[in-house]
Enzyme design. Structure first.
Site, PDB file in Angstrom:
ATOM      1  N   ASN A 110       0.820  -1.347  -0.021  1.00  0.00           N
ATOM      2  CA  ASN A 110      -0.081  -0.138   0.004  1.00  0.00           C
ATOM      3  C   ASN A 110       0.701   1.374   0.058  1.00  0.00           C
ATOM      4  O   ASN A 110       0.276   2.457   0.220  1.00  0.00           O
ATOM      5  CB  ASN A 110      -0.977  -0.035   1.110  1.00  0.00           C
ATOM      6  CG  ASN A 110      -0.376   0.032   2.579  1.00  0.00           C
ATOM      7  OD1 ASN A 110       1.050  -0.304   2.536  1.00  0.00           O
ATOM      8  ND2 ASN A 110      -0.986   0.130   3.525  1.00  0.00           N
ATOM      9  N   GLU A 156       1.954  10.242  -4.393  1.00  0.00           N
ATOM     10  CA  GLU A 156       0.645  10.972  -4.908  1.00  0.00           C
ATOM     11  C   GLU A 156       1.070  12.569  -5.363  1.00  0.00           C
ATOM     12  O   GLU A 156       1.739  13.240  -4.505  1.00  0.00           O
ATOM     13  CB  GLU A 156      -0.672  10.851  -4.292  1.00  0.00           C
ATOM     14  CG  GLU A 156      -1.178   9.493  -4.269  1.00  0.00           C
ATOM     15  CD  GLU A 156      -2.507   9.464  -3.341  1.00  0.00           C
ATOM     16  OE1 GLU A 156      -3.288   8.382  -3.538  1.00  0.00           O
ATOM     17  OE2 GLU A 156      -2.804  10.271  -2.584  1.00  0.00           O
ATOM     18  N   ASN A 215       3.563   3.545  12.239  1.00  0.00           N
ATOM     19  CA  ASN A 215       4.083   2.234  12.856  1.00  0.00           C
ATOM     20  C   ASN A 215       5.295   2.465  13.983  1.00  0.00           C
ATOM     21  O   ASN A 215       6.280   2.440  13.148  1.00  0.00           O
ATOM     22  CB  ASN A 215       4.201   1.209  11.739  1.00  0.00           C
ATOM     23  CG  ASN A 215       3.041   0.651  11.086  1.00  0.00           C
ATOM     24  OD1 ASN A 215       1.805   0.824  11.372  1.00  0.00           O
ATOM     25  ND2 ASN A 215       3.081  -0.302   9.978  1.00  0.00           N
ATOM     26  N   HIS A 242      -4.663   6.504  10.957  1.00  0.00           N
ATOM     27  CA  HIS A 242      -3.453   6.610  10.096  1.00  0.00           C
ATOM     28  C   HIS A 242      -3.914   6.696   8.393  1.00  0.00           C
ATOM     29  O   HIS A 242      -3.240   6.712   7.661  1.00  0.00           O
ATOM     30  CB  HIS A 242      -2.493   5.664  10.220  1.00  0.00           C
ATOM     31  CG  HIS A 242      -2.688   4.514   9.536  1.00  0.00           C
ATOM     32  ND1 HIS A 242      -3.801   3.549   9.652  1.00  0.00           N
ATOM     33  CD2 HIS A 242      -2.037   3.434   8.950  1.00  0.00           C
ATOM     34  CE1 HIS A 242      -3.535   2.445   9.342  1.00  0.00           C
ATOM     35  NE2 HIS A 242      -2.459   2.540   8.511  1.00  0.00           N
ATOM     36  N   ALA A 278      -7.634   5.261   5.826  1.00  0.00           N
ATOM     37  CA  ALA A 278      -8.983   4.625   5.591  1.00  0.00           C
ATOM     38  C   ALA A 278      -9.186   3.350   6.371  1.00  0.00           C
ATOM     39  O   ALA A 278     -10.144   2.943   7.066  1.00  0.00           O
ATOM     40  CB  ALA A 278      -9.306   4.524   4.170  1.00  0.00           C
ATOM     41  N   GLY A 279      -8.047   2.421   6.350  1.00  0.00           N
ATOM     42  CA  GLY A 279      -8.326   1.216   6.920  1.00  0.00           C
ATOM     43  C   GLY A 279      -8.806   0.117   5.996  1.00  0.00           C
ATOM     44  O   GLY A 279      -9.964   0.479   5.390  1.00  0.00           O
ATOM     45  N   LYS A 328       2.019   3.307  -7.485  1.00  0.00           N
ATOM     46  CA  LYS A 328       1.831   2.325  -6.575  1.00  0.00           C
ATOM     47  C   LYS A 328       3.087   1.440  -6.796  1.00  0.00           C
ATOM     48  O   LYS A 328       3.547   1.257  -7.706  1.00  0.00           O
ATOM     49  CB  LYS A 328       0.526   1.366  -6.666  1.00  0.00           C
ATOM     50  CG  LYS A 328      -0.785   2.019  -6.074  1.00  0.00           C
ATOM     51  CD  LYS A 328      -0.757   1.898  -4.545  1.00  0.00           C
ATOM     52  CE  LYS A 328      -2.253   2.593  -3.826  1.00  0.00           C
ATOM     53  NZ  LYS A 328      -2.143   2.333  -2.562  1.00  0.00           N
TER      54      LYS A 328
END
Length: 398
Positions: free
Chosen positions: A162, A166, A272, A327, A329-330, A397
């Site tokens: 992930n 951007e 993290n 942190h 959207a999850g 990505k």
């Protein structure tokens, strides 16, 4: 919104800032709250979801101990964003050449810089620390092929999963550059090594834990200090990695866009990591696994998905959340489930208007695999205020 639900089934309460939590993640929170090392209460952010051992989106205060698997293997993973003195109208209608140019500058996925153009200077201040870590724990070096060169060549590279780069526009049509990455292969090796050591050090006590991935290292034991040093080193590496990538991206943008300057707003934050903080009357080690610090006035970055909005926020210092907020959207479904459920046509539709990969290789990152970022933001209105709302126009990505 305030705390939306609370459970007291463990040793300490768990305060949860959402109703949207799967049963397995809820049980993980109870498991963590049952450990004798936790202090006060645990907080679960609005983007909380199932993780390995500990839930992603959890904030865990511990006394004289730390849980390596709760920190995870992407140590220091986090966000970096800067605002440019450019407006939307100054961008080309066709951003594909720009995306290709940026991908040439910043290695993505498993790629890394060649030794000849590695970010060696950025690594010099970190070299002695890594030598000390590997000197005491040579097994870390054996987890990464050719570690002596790899950690240098991976400095300034994105990685996969992930992680992303951007180009975004805010509500004022100002242009932002934003990226998400961590400590790469060396951080992964450090995490894996100490997760294994924690299990080994607990010995017969491991069987008394609700989950073996919750094995912890206590102050005064053989590997506690070594882990704290190593994880803080990896966090420093991760932050520097993001700075190096940003420098490469800005240089690439200058080749394609009108002349610009950086504005005063720039953020580089982990989500993290561990930190020494004071909460609930005690000096504790706080583990934020998929959460950012949101102390009073502190700026943070909360990304959505590759087709949704992201947010720059200012923390409110909420004690119930241990001065933390979400942190991102999850995830609401696993990578495997996303690949099984969606097709390439779905990805194309959900990323319309964004210059990005639209192939099956990033199908697991489809926006529908994530929770609604706007609902996440609403659920944490008591934790952080929105400063800027961003929408990507280009996404890279890994």
């Amino acid at each position: 919104m305030p705390v939306l639900q609370e459970t007291r089934k463990g040793k300490v309460p768990v305060k949860i800032f959402t109703h949207d939590i799967e049963a397995q993640a809820f049980q993980q929170l109870i498991n963590i709250a049952s450990l004798p090392i936790v202090h006060g209460h645990i907080a679960a952010m609005p983007d909380v979801h199932l993780g390995k051992g500990a839930t992603v989106g959890s904030v865990i205060p511990t006394l004289g101990a730390v849980i390596p698997a709760a920190v995870g293997v992407d140590i220091g993973c986090g966000m970096h964003a800067v605002r440019l003195s450019l407006k939307a109208y100054q961008l080309s209608d066709n951003l594909r050449p720009l995306r290709g140019s940026l991908e040439d500058r910043v290695p993505v996925g498993f790629a890394m810089h060649k030794w000849s153009n590695s970010r060696d200077r950025a690594c010099r201040s970190l070299a002695d620390g890594l030598d000390a870590i590997v000197g005491k724990h040579p097994a870390i070096g054996r987890r990464v092929k050719n570690l002596g060169k790899t950690w240098v060549c991976q400095m300034g590279s994105l990685g996969g999963g992930n992680h992303f780069i951007e180009l975004c526009l805010d509500e004022n049509q100002d242009v932002w550059v934003m990226l998400h990455s961590g400590s790469r292969g060396v951080g992964n090796a450090i995490g894996q090594h100490f997760i294994a050591l924690a299990r080994k050090d607990m010995g017969v006590h491991l069987n008394s834990l609700p989950d073996k991935d919750l094995a912890y290292l206590q102050e005064g034991t053989r590997h506690f200090a070594d882990y704290l040093f190593a994880v803080q080193w990896a966090q420093a590496y991760a932050a520097q990695n993001r700075r190096e990538m940003m420098a490469l991206l800005l240089a690439g943008l200058r080749d394609h866009l009108p002349a610009f300057e950086l504005t005063s707003e720039a953020i580089n934050c982990h989500h993290n990591y561990i930190a020494h903080e004071h909460h609930q009357g005690a000096d504790v080690i706080v583990t934020r696994k998929g959460a950012i610090r949101a102390g009073v006035g502190e700026l943070g970055i909360i990304p959505g998905s590759m087709g949704a909005h992201s947010y720059i926020v200012r923390g409110k210092g909420n004690a119930a959340s241990l001065c933390s907020c979400a942190h991102g959207a999850g995830r609401k479904m696993s990578r495997a489930a996303a690949k099984k459920r969606f097709r390439r046509e779905d990805l194309i539709a959900q990323t319309r208007g964004v210059e990005c990969r639209k192939d099956g290789g990033v199908l697991d990152e489809i926006p529908a695999a994530y929770k609604d970022i706007d609902q996440v933001m609403e659920n944490q209105s008591d934790l952080a205020e929105v400063v800027h709302r961003l929408k990507q126009v280009l996404c890279i990505k890994g």
